[in-house]
Design an enzyme around this catalytic site. Structure first.
Site, mmCIF file in Angstrom:
data_model
loop_
_atom_site.group_PDB
_atom_site.id
_atom_site.type_symbol
_atom_site.label_atom_id
_atom_site.label_comp_id
_atom_site.label_asym_id
_atom_site.label_seq_id
_atom_site.Cartn_x
_atom_site.Cartn_y
_atom_site.Cartn_z
ATOM 1 N N LYS A 184 27.301 34.896 38.798
ATOM 2 C CA LYS A 184 27.483 36.027 37.871
ATOM 3 C C LYS A 184 26.268 36.172 36.964
ATOM 4 O O LYS A 184 25.766 37.272 36.743
ATOM 5 C CB LYS A 184 28.773 35.840 37.052
ATOM 6 N N ASP A 222 36.511 41.776 32.633
ATOM 7 C CA ASP A 222 37.301 41.260 33.759
ATOM 8 C C ASP A 222 38.553 42.120 33.977
ATOM 9 O O ASP A 222 39.182 42.060 35.029
ATOM 10 C CB ASP A 222 37.752 39.818 33.454
ATOM 11 N N GLN A 280 35.785 32.123 32.346
ATOM 12 C CA GLN A 280 36.059 31.762 33.733
ATOM 13 C C GLN A 280 37.385 30.998 33.849
ATOM 14 O O GLN A 280 37.621 30.038 33.123
ATOM 15 C CB GLN A 280 34.893 30.895 34.269
#
Ligand code: NAP
Length: 283
Positions: A53, A120, A97
């Site tokens: 990422k 997200d 995460q």
């Protein structure tokens, strides 16, 4: 029939070129889009994901910050870090995460992220926005699937889509996005009876289960479009999806491969969401 591949690497490359151009335009106005990635603990898969990422951000001209913490980090300290990032004007997107260590309530941490920075798309406000058709951030994996359908010019209006899997991060948002585009949507899960009878009626099938060969050629209507979200390992340890690719590609009109399908699109849509967050903040 041999299905046409929907190449996630190629589509990602095109979309990332657009992201880089838009990032450049924002920079010219004095705003560099910034993503903060927070990793707690040393889960090996998570370490690879966050590295990818961060690298994707750098490659597209986005600013990225990787914050790594020991697995012993307290929930209170993580919440404090999220709050600091919420208040940091150089950060437009925040990604924590998952999974988090067991002593941390992941939902509480997600809810602590400002919805304006929830790239997200996991915050309850983002889920609500998707459900009601309001502006918000869409979860990256199903959003990537929608872009793949768009890339082949597929008109979902009146089509029957079957989504296999009902997780909050893939199956459910996928179903809502398809519904928003006027598909008739069926959501299947582990308690579904006679999955084959449903998939045989589908014009579009999205497999998001996490089990090999959930979808085989005998379950697919000729000409259907098949998107494979699953990430599994085969007997040789190679990455594979939920779909029996070799069999299903003989029946479907379009199919996504694993690897090189939905996977790269997920990171690409994270970049798109981060850019979008920065553009909204700049307005
Ligand atoms: P998840 O939370 O484990 O959900 C799996 C879903 O599959 C559940 O809804 C479950 O039903 C359903 N299911 C299980 N067995 C089934 C069966 N035999 N028939 C029909 N449905 C069944 O997984 P997830 O997070 O959604 O991820 C799904 C897969 O996508 C995994 O392989 C994951 O690694 C992959 N993934 C890939 C990406 C990417 O970027 N490519 C991103 C995210 C996830 P119940 O609800 O009844 O338990």
């Amino acid at each position: 029939m041999t299905a046409q591949l929907i190449d996630g690497n190629l589509l990602s490359k095109q979309l990332r070129t657009e992201v880089a151009a838009r990032a450049q335009a924002l920079k010219a106005k004095g705003v560099t889009p910034g993503l903060a990635v927070v990793l707690v603990g040393d889960n090996p898969a998570s370490q690879v994901y966050v590295r990818n990422k961060v690298k994707a951000c750098e490659d597209s001209g986005l600013h990225s910050v990787l914050e790594k913490y020991e697995a012993t980090l307290t929930e209170a300290d993580l919440l404090a870090r999220v709050e600091a990032l919420n208040n940091d004007p150089s950060i437009h997107g925040i990604l924590v995460q998952l999974p988090l260590p067991a002593h941390i309530d992941a939902q509480k941490v997600i809810e602590a992220i400002s919805p304006a920075k929830d790239v997200d798309g996991f915050h309850i406000a983002s889920a609500g926005a998707l459900m009601t058709g309001m502006p918000g951030f869409w979860p990256c994996t199903p959003y990537g699937c929608m872009k793949m359908l768009e890339s082949i010019g597929y008109d979902l209006r009146g089509k029957h889509a079957v989504v296999i899997g009902r997780s909050n991060i893939v199956g459910k948002p996928m179903a809502l996005m398809l519904l928003q585009k006027d598909a008739t949507v069926t959501v299947a899960h582990s308690r579904t009876q006679n999955l084959k009878a449903l998939t045989l009626q589908a014009d579009v099938i999205v497999a998001a289960v996490g089990k090999r060969n959930v979808l085989t050629a005998d379950m697919v209507k000729p000409g259907a479009v098949v998107l494979d979200v699953g990430m599994n390992r085969n007997d040789e340890g190679k990455l594979c999806g939920d779909v029996d690719f070799e069999g299903v590609k003989q029946v479907a009109s379009h199919i996504t491969p694993v690897p090189g399908g939905v996977g790269p699109m997920t990171i690409t849509m994270l970049l798109v969401n981060t850019l979008e967050a920065a553009e909204r903040a700049a307005k």
